[in-house]
Write a protein that holds these residues in place. Structure first.
Motif, PDB file in Angstrom:
ATOM      1  N   VAL A 245      35.889  51.986  41.345  1.00 16.09           N
ATOM      2  CA  VAL A 245      35.971  50.549  41.631  1.00 16.09           C
ATOM      3  C   VAL A 245      37.403  50.031  41.573  1.00 16.09           C
ATOM      4  O   VAL A 245      37.650  48.865  41.903  1.00 16.09           O
ATOM      5  CB  VAL A 245      35.097  49.731  40.657  1.00 16.09           C
ATOM      6  N   GLU A 246      38.340  50.872  41.174  1.00 18.20           N
ATOM      7  CA  GLU A 246      39.745  50.471  41.070  1.00 18.20           C
ATOM      8  C   GLU A 246      40.224  49.885  42.395  1.00 18.20           C
ATOM      9  O   GLU A 246      40.020  50.470  43.462  1.00 18.20           O
ATOM     10  CB  GLU A 246      40.604  51.693  40.696  1.00 18.20           C
ATOM     11  N   GLY A 247      40.853  48.708  42.315  1.00 12.53           N
ATOM     12  CA  GLY A 247      41.370  48.061  43.514  1.00 12.53           C
ATOM     13  C   GLY A 247      40.365  47.180  44.236  1.00 12.53           C
ATOM     14  O   GLY A 247      40.739  46.420  45.132  1.00 12.53           O
ATOM     15  N   ARG A 248      39.093  47.266  43.840  1.00 17.05           N
ATOM     16  CA  ARG A 248      38.063  46.450  44.493  1.00 17.05           C
ATOM     17  C   ARG A 248      37.440  45.439  43.526  1.00 17.05           C
ATOM     18  O   ARG A 248      37.019  44.360  43.940  1.00 17.05           O
ATOM     19  CB  ARG A 248      36.952  47.346  45.056  1.00 17.05           C
ATOM     20  N   PHE A 249      37.362  45.809  42.254  1.00 16.69           N
ATOM     21  CA  PHE A 249      36.755  44.942  41.251  1.00 16.69           C
ATOM     22  C   PHE A 249      37.849  44.382  40.339  1.00 16.69           C
ATOM     23  O   PHE A 249      38.860  45.045  40.065  1.00 16.69           O
ATOM     24  CB  PHE A 249      35.769  45.730  40.382  1.00 16.69           C
ATOM     25  N   THR A 250      37.604  43.158  39.835  1.00 15.34           N
ATOM     26  CA  THR A 250      38.521  42.531  38.890  1.00 15.34           C
ATOM     27  C   THR A 250      37.731  41.936  37.731  1.00 15.34           C
ATOM     28  O   THR A 250      36.808  41.145  37.968  1.00 15.34           O
ATOM     29  CB  THR A 250      39.346  41.429  39.563  1.00 15.34           C
ATOM     30  N   ILE A 251      38.104  42.308  36.512  1.00 11.67           N
ATOM     31  CA  ILE A 251      37.458  41.766  35.319  1.00 11.67           C
ATOM     32  C   ILE A 251      38.386  40.726  34.701  1.00 11.67           C
ATOM     33  O   ILE A 251      39.619  40.893  34.688  1.00 11.67           O
ATOM     34  CB  ILE A 251      37.132  42.887  34.300  1.00 11.67           C
ATOM     35  N   SER A 252      37.795  39.643  34.197  1.00 16.10           N
ATOM     36  CA  SER A 252      38.586  38.615  33.536  1.00 16.10           C
ATOM     37  C   SER A 252      37.761  37.961  32.434  1.00 16.10           C
ATOM     38  O   SER A 252      36.525  37.929  32.502  1.00 16.10           O
ATOM     39  CB  SER A 252      39.070  37.569  34.545  1.00 16.10           C
ATOM     40  N   ASN A 253      38.473  37.458  31.437  1.00 21.41           N
ATOM     41  CA  ASN A 253      37.840  36.791  30.298  1.00 21.41           C
ATOM     42  C   ASN A 253      38.390  35.380  30.244  1.00 21.41           C
ATOM     43  O   ASN A 253      39.562  35.169  29.897  1.00 21.41           O
ATOM     44  CB  ASN A 253      38.157  37.553  29.012  1.00 21.41           C
ATOM     45  N   ASP A 254      37.557  34.411  30.573  1.00 20.88           N
ATOM     46  CA  ASP A 254      37.992  33.027  30.681  1.00 20.88           C
ATOM     47  C   ASP A 254      37.892  32.346  29.322  1.00 20.88           C
ATOM     48  O   ASP A 254      36.830  31.816  28.967  1.00 20.88           O
ATOM     49  CB  ASP A 254      37.136  32.302  31.717  1.00 20.88           C
ATOM     50  N   ASN A 255      38.993  32.438  28.578  1.00 17.03           N
ATOM     51  CA  ASN A 255      39.093  31.718  27.303  1.00 17.03           C
ATOM     52  C   ASN A 255      37.946  32.047  26.347  1.00 17.03           C
ATOM     53  O   ASN A 255      37.479  31.188  25.594  1.00 17.03           O
ATOM     54  CB  ASN A 255      39.141  30.212  27.558  1.00 17.03           C
ATOM     55  N   ASN A 256      37.496  33.288  26.414  1.00 11.91           N
ATOM     56  CA  ASN A 256      36.451  33.765  25.501  1.00 11.91           C
ATOM     57  C   ASN A 256      35.120  33.045  25.674  1.00 11.91           C
ATOM     58  O   ASN A 256      34.264  33.114  24.789  1.00 11.91           O
ATOM     59  CB  ASN A 256      36.912  33.598  24.051  1.00 11.91           C
ATOM     60  N   ARG A 257      34.937  32.373  26.787  1.00  8.17           N
ATOM     61  CA  ARG A 257      33.684  31.675  27.051  1.00  8.17           C
ATOM     62  C   ARG A 257      32.917  32.268  28.221  1.00  8.17           C
ATOM     63  O   ARG A 257      31.706  32.082  28.329  1.00  8.17           O
ATOM     64  CB  ARG A 257      33.965  30.198  27.305  1.00  8.17           C
ATOM     65  N   GLN A 258      33.614  33.004  29.094  1.00  5.56           N
ATOM     66  CA  GLN A 258      32.938  33.582  30.241  1.00  5.56           C
ATOM     67  C   GLN A 258      33.664  34.843  30.679  1.00  5.56           C
ATOM     68  O   GLN A 258      34.861  34.817  30.941  1.00  5.56           O
ATOM     69  CB  GLN A 258      32.902  32.573  31.401  1.00  5.56           C
ATOM     70  N   LEU A 259      32.904  35.902  30.754  1.00  4.65           N
ATOM     71  CA  LEU A 259      33.425  37.162  31.281  1.00  4.65           C
ATOM     72  C   LEU A 259      32.998  37.252  32.739  1.00  4.65           C
ATOM     73  O   LEU A 259      31.825  37.044  33.057  1.00  4.65           O
ATOM     74  CB  LEU A 259      32.861  38.342  30.498  1.00  4.65           C
ATOM     75  N   VAL A 260      33.956  37.532  33.612  1.00 12.49           N
ATOM     76  CA  VAL A 260      33.670  37.556  35.050  1.00 12.49           C
ATOM     77  C   VAL A 260      34.009  38.927  35.631  1.00 12.49           C
ATOM     78  O   VAL A 260      35.002  39.546  35.248  1.00 12.49           O
ATOM     79  CB  VAL A 260      34.486  36.467  35.779  1.00 12.49           C
ATOM     80  N   LEU A 261      33.175  39.376  36.534  1.00  9.55           N
ATOM     81  CA  LEU A 261      33.480  40.566  37.328  1.00  9.55           C
ATOM     82  C   LEU A 261      33.440  40.154  38.793  1.00  9.55           C
ATOM     83  O   LEU A 261      32.381  39.851  39.336  1.00  9.55           O
ATOM     84  CB  LEU A 261      32.481  41.695  37.075  1.00  9.55           C
ATOM     85  N   GLN A 262      34.607  40.095  39.400  1.00  8.69           N
ATOM     86  CA  GLN A 262      34.716  39.789  40.815  1.00  8.69           C
ATOM     87  C   GLN A 262      34.704  41.103  41.576  1.00  8.69           C
ATOM     88  O   GLN A 262      35.561  41.961  41.358  1.00  8.69           O
ATOM     89  CB  GLN A 262      36.000  39.012  41.105  1.00  8.69           C
ATOM     90  N   MET A 263      33.734  41.257  42.482  1.00  6.69           N
ATOM     91  CA  MET A 263      33.565  42.511  43.211  1.00  6.69           C
ATOM     92  C   MET A 263      33.800  42.279  44.689  1.00  6.69           C
ATOM     93  O   MET A 263      33.188  41.382  45.285  1.00  6.69           O
ATOM     94  CB  MET A 263      32.157  43.062  42.983  1.00  6.69           C
ATOM     95  N   ALA A 264      34.684  43.061  45.271  1.00  6.29           N
ATOM     96  CA  ALA A 264      35.005  42.940  46.690  1.00  6.29           C
ATOM     97  C   ALA A 264      34.802  44.283  47.385  1.00  6.29           C
ATOM     98  O   ALA A 264      34.727  45.336  46.740  1.00  6.29           O
ATOM     99  CB  ALA A 264      36.452  42.480  46.858  1.00  6.29           C
ATOM    100  N   ASP A 265      34.701  44.217  48.717  1.00 10.27           N
ATOM    101  CA  ASP A 265      34.540  45.428  49.529  1.00 10.27           C
ATOM    102  C   ASP A 265      33.428  46.313  48.961  1.00 10.27           C
ATOM    103  O   ASP A 265      33.614  47.515  48.727  1.00 10.27           O
ATOM    104  CB  ASP A 265      35.860  46.204  49.577  1.00 10.27           C
ATOM    105  N   LEU A 266      32.286  45.712  48.749  1.00  4.08           N
ATOM    106  CA  LEU A 266      31.182  46.416  48.116  1.00  4.08           C
ATOM    107  C   LEU A 266      30.624  47.520  49.002  1.00  4.08           C
ATOM    108  O   LEU A 266      30.626  47.423  50.236  1.00  4.08           O
ATOM    109  CB  LEU A 266      30.089  45.428  47.734  1.00  4.08           C
ATOM    110  N   LYS A 267      30.145  48.582  48.325  1.00  2.00           N
ATOM    111  CA  LYS A 267      29.603  49.746  49.008  1.00  2.00           C
ATOM    112  C   LYS A 267      28.191  50.012  48.516  1.00  2.00           C
ATOM    113  O   LYS A 267      27.840  49.605  47.389  1.00  2.00           O
ATOM    114  CB  LYS A 267      30.489  50.961  48.713  1.00  2.00           C
ATOM    115  N   PRO A 268      27.389  50.715  49.291  1.00  2.00           N
ATOM    116  CA  PRO A 268      26.012  51.010  48.834  1.00  2.00           C
ATOM    117  C   PRO A 268      25.979  51.702  47.476  1.00  2.00           C
ATOM    118  O   PRO A 268      25.052  51.471  46.695  1.00  2.00           O
ATOM    119  CB  PRO A 268      25.478  51.913  49.951  1.00  2.00           C
TER     120      PRO A 268
END
Length: 124
Positions: free
Chosen positions: A63-86
């Motif tokens: 997933v390197e280069g396609r997914f991004t993990i972030s922690n928004d002020n310890n209130r929300q963990l987000v996984l942004q996924m791009a160029d998804l594959k089966p």
């Protein structure tokens, strides 16, 4: 007691994007290691991405280069996924590893708190 509540996910086609969120409650101001895991059909649960309390991120090679993990002020963990594959299809889980802060533990069973899971389906 730390509680994690997931939202997002769903079904999209190859090449599209999705955003997964994990609401965090019961935390103090301390940022612990958090991560996203997934279980694909016929496979064991695998680590997708982690983020330490210092904001250092790691990703699975797939997933390197396609997914991004972030922690928004310890209130929300987000996984942004791009160029998804089966092969990204699976049930995704967020998790927290308390009391790990400066690094994330190497084993899944050291993650102490888990979200309920959400299905992500990628069609060809």
């Amino acid at each position: 007691q730390v509680q994690l509540m997931q939202s997002g996910g769903g079904s999209v086609q190859t090449g599209e994007s999705l955003r997964l969120s994990c609401g965090v409650s019961g935390y103090t101001s301390t940022k612990y290691c958090m991560g996203w895991f997934r279980q694909s059909p016929g496979k064991g649960r695998e680590e997708v991405a982690t983020i330490t309390g210092e904001g250092v991120t790691t990703y699975a090679p797939s997933v390197e280069g396609r997914f991004t993990i972030s922690n928004d002020n310890n209130r929300q963990l987000v996984l942004q996924m791009a160029d998804l594959k089966p092969e990204d299809t699976g049930v995704y889980y967020c998790a927290a590893a308390v009391p790990f802060r400066d690094y994330c533990p190497p084993q899944q069973d050291q993650f102490t708190n888990w979200g309920q899971g959400t299905q992500v389906t990628i069609s060809p």
